[in-house]
Each structure stands twice: as structure tokens, then as C-alpha cells.
Write a protein that holds these residues in place. Structure first.
Motif, PDB file in Angstrom:
ATOM      1  N   ARG A  36     -64.097 -88.688 -11.859  1.00  0.00           N
ATOM      2  CA  ARG A  36     -62.919 -87.880 -11.509  1.00  0.00           C
ATOM      3  C   ARG A  36     -63.093 -87.072 -10.235  1.00  0.00           C
ATOM      4  O   ARG A  36     -62.508 -86.027 -10.090  1.00  0.00           O
ATOM      5  CB  ARG A  36     -62.622 -86.898 -12.634  1.00  0.00           C
ATOM      6  N   GLY A  37     -63.871 -87.506  -9.331  1.00  0.00           N
ATOM      7  CA  GLY A  37     -64.048 -86.764  -8.092  1.00  0.00           C
ATOM      8  C   GLY A  37     -64.573 -85.377  -8.377  1.00  0.00           C
ATOM      9  O   GLY A  37     -65.449 -85.199  -9.232  1.00  0.00           O
ATOM     10  N   THR A  38     -63.991 -84.367  -7.712  1.00  0.00           N
ATOM     11  CA  THR A  38     -64.523 -83.012  -7.875  1.00  0.00           C
ATOM     12  C   THR A  38     -63.593 -82.157  -8.715  1.00  0.00           C
ATOM     13  O   THR A  38     -63.865 -80.995  -8.955  1.00  0.00           O
ATOM     14  CB  THR A  38     -64.665 -82.343  -6.499  1.00  0.00           C
ATOM     15  N   GLU A  39     -62.479 -82.777  -9.156  1.00  0.00           N
ATOM     16  CA  GLU A  39     -61.417 -81.927  -9.686  1.00  0.00           C
ATOM     17  C   GLU A  39     -61.546 -81.536 -11.148  1.00  0.00           C
ATOM     18  O   GLU A  39     -60.821 -80.685 -11.619  1.00  0.00           O
ATOM     19  CB  GLU A  39     -60.070 -82.620  -9.471  1.00  0.00           C
ATOM     20  N   GLY A  65     -56.949 -85.737 -14.909  1.00  0.00           N
ATOM     21  CA  GLY A  65     -56.615 -87.069 -15.410  1.00  0.00           C
ATOM     22  C   GLY A  65     -57.766 -87.639 -16.229  1.00  0.00           C
ATOM     23  O   GLY A  65     -58.812 -87.015 -16.393  1.00  0.00           O
ATOM     24  N   VAL A  66     -57.510 -88.839 -16.725  1.00  0.00           N
ATOM     25  CA  VAL A  66     -58.511 -89.497 -17.563  1.00  0.00           C
ATOM     26  C   VAL A  66     -59.679 -90.005 -16.711  1.00  0.00           C
ATOM     27  O   VAL A  66     -60.817 -90.055 -17.151  1.00  0.00           O
ATOM     28  CB  VAL A  66     -57.826 -90.672 -18.305  1.00  0.00           C
ATOM     29  N   GLY A  67     -59.371 -90.402 -15.477  1.00  0.00           N
ATOM     30  CA  GLY A  67     -60.417 -90.953 -14.606  1.00  0.00           C
ATOM     31  C   GLY A  67     -60.477 -92.456 -14.695  1.00  0.00           C
ATOM     32  O   GLY A  67     -61.490 -93.074 -14.362  1.00  0.00           O
ATOM     33  N   LEU A  68     -59.375 -93.063 -15.164  1.00  0.00           N
ATOM     34  CA  LEU A  68     -59.359 -94.534 -15.275  1.00  0.00           C
ATOM     35  C   LEU A  68     -58.399 -95.184 -14.269  1.00  0.00           C
ATOM     36  O   LEU A  68     -58.382 -96.393 -14.127  1.00  0.00           O
ATOM     37  CB  LEU A  68     -58.951 -94.954 -16.689  1.00  0.00           C
ATOM     38  N   GLY A  69     -57.604 -94.346 -13.570  1.00  0.00           N
ATOM     39  CA  GLY A  69     -56.572 -94.886 -12.684  1.00  0.00           C
ATOM     40  C   GLY A  69     -57.113 -95.894 -11.676  1.00  0.00           C
ATOM     41  O   GLY A  69     -56.608 -97.020 -11.581  1.00  0.00           O
ATOM     42  N   LEU A  70     -58.159 -95.514 -10.944  1.00  0.00           N
ATOM     43  CA  LEU A  70     -58.699 -96.411  -9.914  1.00  0.00           C
ATOM     44  C   LEU A  70     -59.502 -97.559 -10.530  1.00  0.00           C
ATOM     45  O   LEU A  70     -59.537 -98.658  -9.967  1.00  0.00           O
ATOM     46  CB  LEU A  70     -59.569 -95.628  -8.921  1.00  0.00           C
ATOM     47  N   ALA A  71     -60.124 -97.314 -11.679  1.00  0.00           N
ATOM     48  CA  ALA A  71     -60.841 -98.409 -12.360  1.00  0.00           C
ATOM     49  C   ALA A  71     -59.847 -99.499 -12.763  1.00  0.00           C
ATOM     50  O   ALA A  71     -60.120-100.703 -12.636  1.00  0.00           O
ATOM     51  CB  ALA A  71     -61.585 -97.884 -13.581  1.00  0.00           C
ATOM     52  N   LEU A 131     -57.194 -89.772   1.361  1.00  0.00           N
ATOM     53  CA  LEU A 131     -57.755 -91.103   1.122  1.00  0.00           C
ATOM     54  C   LEU A 131     -56.896 -92.186   1.757  1.00  0.00           C
ATOM     55  O   LEU A 131     -55.690 -92.005   1.949  1.00  0.00           O
ATOM     56  CB  LEU A 131     -57.802 -91.318  -0.395  1.00  0.00           C
ATOM     57  N   HIS A 152     -53.565 -85.897  -6.095  1.00  0.00           N
ATOM     58  CA  HIS A 152     -54.802 -85.455  -5.440  1.00  0.00           C
ATOM     59  C   HIS A 152     -54.512 -85.140  -3.975  1.00  0.00           C
ATOM     60  O   HIS A 152     -55.237 -85.569  -3.087  1.00  0.00           O
ATOM     61  CB  HIS A 152     -55.884 -86.527  -5.566  1.00  0.00           C
ATOM     62  N   ALA A 210     -52.117 -90.548  -5.019  1.00  0.00           N
ATOM     63  CA  ALA A 210     -51.857 -89.989  -3.693  1.00  0.00           C
ATOM     64  C   ALA A 210     -51.015 -88.712  -3.801  1.00  0.00           C
ATOM     65  O   ALA A 210     -51.107 -87.833  -2.952  1.00  0.00           O
ATOM     66  CB  ALA A 210     -51.149 -91.030  -2.834  1.00  0.00           C
ATOM     67  N   LEU A 226     -65.543 -93.610  -6.761  1.00  0.00           N
ATOM     68  CA  LEU A 226     -64.284 -93.256  -7.441  1.00  0.00           C
ATOM     69  C   LEU A 226     -63.705 -94.363  -8.327  1.00  0.00           C
ATOM     70  O   LEU A 226     -62.938 -94.069  -9.249  1.00  0.00           O
ATOM     71  CB  LEU A 226     -63.226 -92.829  -6.413  1.00  0.00           C
TER      72      LEU A 226
HETATM   73  N1  LIG Z   1     -55.329 -90.705  -3.279  1.00  0.00           N
HETATM   74  C1  LIG Z   1     -56.382 -89.923  -3.553  1.00  0.00           C
HETATM   75  N2  LIG Z   1     -56.695 -88.883  -2.742  1.00  0.00           N
HETATM   76  C2  LIG Z   1     -57.727 -88.077  -3.016  1.00  0.00           C
HETATM   77  N3  LIG Z   1     -58.555 -88.243  -4.081  1.00  0.00           N
HETATM   78  C3  LIG Z   1     -58.296 -89.246  -4.913  1.00  0.00           C
HETATM   79  C4  LIG Z   1     -57.206 -90.151  -4.693  1.00  0.00           C
HETATM   80  N4  LIG Z   1     -57.202 -91.074  -5.668  1.00  0.00           N
HETATM   81  C5  LIG Z   1     -58.231 -90.760  -6.475  1.00  0.00           C
HETATM   82  N5  LIG Z   1     -58.897 -89.675  -6.047  1.00  0.00           N
HETATM   83  C6  LIG Z   1     -60.082 -89.082  -6.654  1.00  0.00           C
HETATM   84  O1  LIG Z   1     -60.658 -90.098  -7.459  1.00  0.00           O
HETATM   85  C7  LIG Z   1     -60.777 -89.677  -8.812  1.00  0.00           C
HETATM   86  C8  LIG Z   1     -60.569 -90.871  -9.730  1.00  0.00           C
HETATM   87  O2  LIG Z   1     -59.234 -91.301  -9.664  1.00  0.00           O
HETATM   88  P1  LIG Z   1     -58.613 -92.015 -10.920  1.00  0.00           P
HETATM   89  O3  LIG Z   1     -57.212 -92.388 -10.613  1.00  0.00           O
HETATM   90  O4  LIG Z   1     -59.544 -93.086 -11.324  1.00  0.00           O
HETATM   91  O5  LIG Z   1     -58.681 -90.905 -12.035  1.00  0.00           O
HETATM   92  P2  LIG Z   1     -57.762 -89.636 -12.220  1.00  0.00           P
HETATM   93  O6  LIG Z   1     -56.623 -89.683 -11.250  1.00  0.00           O
HETATM   94  O7  LIG Z   1     -58.644 -88.436 -12.179  1.00  0.00           O
HETATM   95  O8  LIG Z   1     -57.269 -89.828 -13.698  1.00  0.00           O
HETATM   96  P3  LIG Z   1     -56.167 -90.890 -14.260  1.00  0.00           P
HETATM   97  O9  LIG Z   1     -56.942 -91.818 -15.102  1.00  0.00           O
HETATM   98  O10 LIG Z   1     -55.227 -90.076 -15.036  1.00  0.00           O
HETATM   99  O11 LIG Z   1     -55.573 -91.568 -13.065  1.00  0.00           O
HETATM  100  C9  LIG Z   1     -59.746 -88.583  -8.958  1.00  0.00           C
HETATM  101  O12 LIG Z   1     -60.129 -87.669  -9.966  1.00  0.00           O
HETATM  102  C10 LIG Z   1     -59.745 -87.932  -7.582  1.00  0.00           C
HETATM  103  O13 LIG Z   1     -60.792 -86.993  -7.489  1.00  0.00           O
END
Ligand SMILES: Nc1ncnc2c1ncn2[C@@H]1O[C@H](COP(=O)(O)OP(=O)(O)OP(=O)(O)O)[C@@H](O)[C@H]1O
Ligand SMILES: [Mg+2]
Length: 370
Positions: free
Chosen positions: A310-313, A321-327, A350, A266, A263, A304
Motif C-alpha cells: 500500500r505504498g506509504t499511506e 485501500g486493500v492494496g490489491l488494485g494494482l495486483a 505516477l 493517491h 490516480a 506497488l
Molecule cells: N496513481 C497512483 N499515484 C500514486 N500512488 C499510487 C497510485 N496508484 C497506486 N499508488 C500507490 O500504490 C499502492 C498500491 O495500490 P493498489 O491500488 O494496489 O492498492 P490501494 O489503492 O492501496 O488499495 P485498493 O486495493 O483498494 O486499490 C497504493 O497504496 C499507493 O500508495
């Protein structure tokens, strides 16, 4: 490995034998009834000009071979009929067995697709098809995950190799800059490996469950992430009373940190807002984290939680980021028998809700008997 089994009769043969047995039993009963009633009406002997005639014996001699003939016919009919009937009835079982052996040999794409009306076999075949479909999806997901993980793990190694090659070819270059970049790449590789380990730990559900207060987790996560929020110019608002649930304290804290971290990073740079709230409902507790940010489509948001998404970033930030945070969040929530709902906010950003089972009230101390 399957334990060796002693060979037995096939179900078809057993069915045919039982069917023949029942037909024979019915036949014997019928013939016996006829005989008993016939016998009752007959005198045992009658007198004739040649003396006494044993009527019963004569009738028995005529009846017995005919009855035996009928029984033999019934036996053949029963066996044949039973064999054919069982064959027809058990045919779907053969298809199910074939599909099972194909699945056991690794072919998960085959489906039974049993036609016909709803019955027990159809139900079994449909359940089996559903199981195969889920298994196939799971295996595909695992393969994709392994491919993505290997790719992600290779990236820092490839960057390190390139940096070292450049340094070897040009020893006069600034080694301070080289060390700084190597250190960054290494840190990223460690983060990735740790995230992967965490994911597998949550998936295995191998943790001890203890009472956890989600609102304390939020407090702790906010405290840890406050410097980062300040750096990004993001304001954090946290609220919520004691929110008791049961689970792994460390994993639930990691979940909260990941959500609040997302939060913050992003969010809108310089003027973002993050709101983290915990709440108690009948039978469940919730943790809600919402943030301002870019407008996201529902379709993008639904992807996501996939690993390495990793969304659009990714395109814009070189240190994405790695793209594993939400997983990881999803795995932790599922391991705690909870649900994760992610929705885009209408004004951008979000809205994430985690719903977990509430902790049962603490057991009342037992009064000692006096
Ligand atoms: N709170 C949020 N607001 C907006 N977009 C978000 C939010 N959380 C996640 N996202 C989108 O979802 C994608 C995946 O999130 P995720 O946490 O899985 O990976 P990450 O943040 O890119 O990498 P990391 O593994 O370091 O957390 C992000 O790259 C971002 O585009
Ligand atoms: Mg993240």
C-alpha cells in the motif's frame, strides 16, 4: 500418478552392449578381410614328396583359433570399455535424476549446479536449475499471498468481534453508531473478498475474448468515478480515439477503473490532475494514466504491484485501500498478454502504461459466388 511400466534394460547396459557389438563387428570385418586376402594368395594344395598337401586347410586350422581368441578378447574389451564409458558419460544423469526426485518430494531449494564445460547434460541441468528457482519463487510468493490474504480477511472479523463485545458489555451504548461501524467493516470485508475473487479469475485466464475499445472503457470509468474525483478536488482529462484490442470487456474495464481510481485517491488533495490517454501503435495499443501526487521513489514504485502493498499511506489513513488494485491490474494485463509499466513522475505522482496486443482487423465478408 505414474502408470506402471514394464522393467527394461538400463541405458548403461544397452550402451555397453551396443559398444561391444560395434567392436565385435569391426573385429569380424578385419579378420574376414585378412582371411580373404590371405586365402587369395595361397594355392589350395601343393605337391610334396609325401603327396598333395592341403595348404588352405592347414592355414585355416592355424588361423581360426587365433581369430576366435581375438574376437573373445574384443568382446570382453567392448563390454568392459562400454560399461565404464557409459558410466562416466551418464554420471550427470544420475545427479539430474536425484534432483528431480528431491523436487518431486517437495524440496525445491536443492540445485544440481553441474560443473564442467557446456554440453547437452550441462544445458539440461542448467535448465532444470532455472525451472526449480522459478518454481521456488512462485511457491514462496503463493505462500506469502495466502498469509497476507488470511491476515487481511481476519482483520475485519477481529474488528467486528471487538465491536460486538463492547456492545454486549455496555447495552446502553448508542446502537446506531455500532451499526454504522459494523456496516463499514462488513463492506470492507466484501470489497476484499471480491478483489480476491477477481484476482483469481484473471489469473485463471478463464474468460471469453471479444473486441474491446479501450477508449470507451476510459469514458465509462471516468463517468463512474467523476463524483469521487469531484469529492477529492481532482480534475480528469481523458483523450484518445477508438483503441481496439481483444479481451474480456469486464476485466479490461475493471483494470481501467482501478488505474483511474488510484490516480484520483493517491493524488494531491484539492488540486490534483489525472490524465487518461489511449493510443494505437504498430502491433499494440496503449492506455496511459498519469497523475500528480507525492514524489515517489523508483524503488517504492517497483513494489506497488505486489498484493497488499500500500505504498506509504497505510500509516496515515485509517481507511486505506486493500492494496490489491494494482495486483489485479497486473494480473489482468498479463492474462491479456500485455505489459504494465509503472514509473514515478519527476514532479510527483505516477505514470502507468498498459500495452496490449492490437485487435486483428475484422474479417472481410466473403462475397457469395454468383
Ligand atoms: N496513481 C497512483 N499515484 C500514486 N500512488 C499510487 C497510485 N496508484 C497506486 N499508488 C500507490 O500504490 C499502492 C498500491 O495500490 P493498489 O491500488 O494496489 O492498492 P490501494 O489503492 O492501496 O488499495 P485498493 O486495493 O483498494 O486499490 C497504493 O497504496 C499507493 O500508495
Ligand atoms: Mg487502488
Amino acid at each position: 500418478m505414474r502408470a506402471p511400466r514394464t522393467p527394461g534394460l538400463s541405458v548403461r547396459l544397452k550402451f555397453a552392449l551396443s559398444y561391444a557389438g560395434f567392436v565385435m563387428l569391426a573385429g569380424v570385418l578385419m579378420l574376414a578381410t585378412v582371411w580373404v586376402y590371405l586365402l587369395r594368395g595361397l594355392p589350395s594344395a601343393a605337391s610334396s614328396p609325401n603327396g598333395l598337401v592341403p595348404i588352405r586347410t592347414i592355414v585355416l586350422h592355424a588361423y581360426a583359433p587365433a581369430a576366435a581368441g581375438v574376437l573373445a578378447l574384443l568382446l570382453v574389451f567392448g563390454l568392459l570399455g562400454g560399461w565404464l564409458l557409459a558410466g562416466r558419460m551418464l554420471a550427470p544423469l544420475t545427479r539430474i535424476t536425484d534432483a528431480t526426485s528431491m523436487a518431486a518430494n517437495g524440496s525445491l531449494s536443492h540445485r544440481i549446479e553441474l560443473e564442467g564445460r557446456e554440453d547437452e547434460f550441462r544445458e539440461l541441468a542448467d535448465a532444470f536449475d532455472t525451472m526449480l528457482a522459478r518454481l521456488e519463487a512462485h511457491v514462496t510468493e503463493q505462500r506469502r499471498f495466502a498469509a497476507n490474504a488470511s491476515h487481511e480477511l481476519r482483520t475485519p472479523l477481529a474488528i467486528t468481534k471487538a465491536l460486538l463485545e463492547v456492545a454486549f458489555n455496555d447495552p446502553a451504548r448508542d446502537s446506531g453508531e455500532l451499526f454504522r461501524r459494523l456496516n463499514n467493516v462488513n463492506a470492507r470485508a466484501i470489497d476484499l473478498t471480491e478483489a480476491l475473487l477477481l484476482l483469481s479469475r484473471a489469473d485463471q485466464r478463464s474468460f471469453t475474448r471479444e473486441p474491446v475499445d479501450l477508449s470507451l472503457n476510459v469514458e465509462e470509468a471516468v463517468e463512474t468515478l467523476l463524483p469521487m474525483a469531484e469529492k477529492h478536488g481532482v480534475t480528469i482529462e481523458a483523450s484518445g480515439d477508438i483503441t481496439p484490442t481483444i479481451g474480456s470487456r469486464a476485466l479490461l474495464l475493471q483494470m481501467t477503473v482501478n488505474l483511474i481510481h488510484n490516480a484520483i485517491v493517491h493524488n494531491l488533495p484539492g488540486r490534483g490532475i489525472v490524465r487518461a490517454t489511449t493510443g494505437i501503435h504498430p502491433g499494440s495499443v496503449t492506455l496511459t494514466v498519469e497523475n500528480t501526487g507525492e514524489i515517489l521513489s523508483a524503488q517504492l514504485v517497483s513494489t506497488l504491484t505486489e498484493p497488499f502493498q500500500r505504498g506509504t499511506e497505510r500509516i496515515r489513513h485509517d481507511h486505506a485501500g486493500v492494496g490489491l488494485g494494482l495486483a489485479i491490474v497486473k494480473s489482468i494485463v498479463e492474462a491479456h498478454d500485455g505489459t504494465l509499466t509503472i514509473a514515478p513522475r519527476p514532479g510527483g505522482g505516477l505514470h502507468v502504461t498498459v500495452r496490449l496486443p492490437t485487435a486483428p482487423p475484422p474479417a472481410r465478408p466473403v462475397k457469395p459466388i454468383t
